[in-house]
Design an enzyme around this catalytic site. Structure first.
Site, short mmCIF file in Angstrom:
data_model
loop_
_atom_site.label_atom_id
_atom_site.label_comp_id
_atom_site.label_asym_id
_atom_site.label_seq_id
_atom_site.Cartn_x
_atom_site.Cartn_y
_atom_site.Cartn_z
N ARG A 74 -14.67 -0.63 53.47
CA ARG A 74 -16.34 -0.03 52.75
C ARG A 74 -16.48 -0.98 51.43
O ARG A 74 -18.10 -1.32 51.64
CB ARG A 74 -16.16 1.36 52.46
CG ARG A 74 -17.77 1.93 52.07
CD ARG A 74 -17.27 3.69 51.68
NE ARG A 74 -18.76 3.75 51.06
CZ ARG A 74 -19.91 4.50 51.61
NH1 ARG A 74 -19.73 4.56 53.00
NH2 ARG A 74 -21.05 4.46 51.10
N ILE A 130 -26.76 2.02 50.62
CA ILE A 130 -25.87 2.69 51.50
C ILE A 130 -25.86 4.43 51.24
O ILE A 130 -25.43 4.50 50.67
CB ILE A 130 -24.81 1.89 51.63
CG1 ILE A 130 -23.18 1.80 52.57
CG2 ILE A 130 -24.16 2.41 50.43
CD1 ILE A 130 -22.30 1.21 51.93
N SER A 131 -25.51 4.42 53.29
CA SER A 131 -25.44 6.01 53.01
C SER A 131 -24.09 6.34 52.63
O SER A 131 -23.39 5.37 52.25
CB SER A 131 -25.40 6.70 54.27
OG SER A 131 -26.54 6.50 54.89
N ALA A 132 -23.67 7.76 51.93
CA ALA A 132 -22.27 8.22 51.57
C ALA A 132 -21.88 8.14 52.54
O ALA A 132 -22.05 8.55 54.11
CB ALA A 132 -22.62 9.50 50.89
#
Ligand code: SAH
Length: 230
Positions: A40, A64-66
């Site tokens: 990530r 950016i999503s969790a």
């Protein structure tokens, strides 16, 4: 003094995956393995915060999503991300989830990311190149395109899996049309109040829609509205 590693990126990424498993968000080995392989930190704008469970701004009024949202969507789509299958990631942003999809569908499959901000698509290509999914980009089974994702990406339709990473006021018809019978679409729907919807297409072409959970995503909108700040 010898030192073999010190808080390496890889070990922190693995620790993040283990946390997601502990909380029961990652339930399968395959999803864990995909998120372990795709580091990530290569996709997050600030490497030091890459493994925290929160969304992060990536510029152009996008985020950016969790990690727990990425994991949730991968779990929901797992059966539709088998080797050789076709997957579409609308609003691909950093390219993180597209890379995970590519990892799961493999070199015989297709993972297509679409985002309407050219700079983000360019950045996502660089991110993927550095990641474990780099070879899949090179061989063409993973591709990232600039386009209006509300139209889907007809070239590789029908898809077994479609993911939308931005909230739509309603489910765009082209996305349902581009879903294979037996295929699954995961999409946040709503404005201020949003729900993550799971759309399954039956063999006869009819669809069944279920609500998974409430969520908070940036809107699926026009490029102009997004750059204006909605
Ligand atoms: N899954 C991505 C989420 C990025 S945020 C990630 O975790 O990195 C949502 C993305 O949707 C943004 O990059 C935004 O540019 C994109 N987007 C919004 N509306 C869009 C549209 N109509 N077509 C394509 N992309 C869109």
């Amino acid at each position: 003094m010898k030192q073999f590693w010190a808080g390496s990126s890889i070990s922190k990424n693995k620790a993040m995956v283990e946390q997601l498993q502990r909380y029961g968000i990652i339930q399968s080995k395959k999803v864990a393995e995909a998120m372990e392989s795709v580091d990530r930190a290569l996709f997050a704008p600030d490497g030091s915060l890459a493994y925290e469970d929160s969304p992060m701004p990536i510029g152009f009024n996008a985020t950016i999503s969790a990690p727990h949202m990425h994991a949730t969507c991968l779990q929901l789509l797992e059966n539709n991300l088998q080797p050789g299958m076709h997957a579409l990631d609308v609003g691909s942003g950093t390219g993180y989830l597209t890379a995970c999809f590519a990892h799961l569908v493999g070199p015989q499959g297709r993972a297509i990311g679409v985002d309407h901000i050219p700079e983000l698509v360019e950045m996502s290509i660089k991110n993927v190149e550095k990641s474990a999914a780099g070879p899949l980009l090179k061989d063409g089974s993973l591709a990232l395109h600039v386009g209006d994702g509300r139209e889907g990406w007809p070239e590789f339709a029908p898809y077994d899996a479609i993911h939308v990473g931005a909230a739509a006021p309603e489910i765009p018809k082209p996305l349902i049309d581009q879903l294979k019978p037996g295929g699954r679409l995961v999409i946040p729907v709503g404005n201020t109040f949003q729900e993550l919807k799971v759309v399954d297409k039956n063999e006869d072409g009819s669809v069944k829609v279920c609500t998974e959970t409430s969520v908070r995503y940036v809107p699926l909108t026009s490029r102009e509205a997004q750059l204006r700040g909605y």
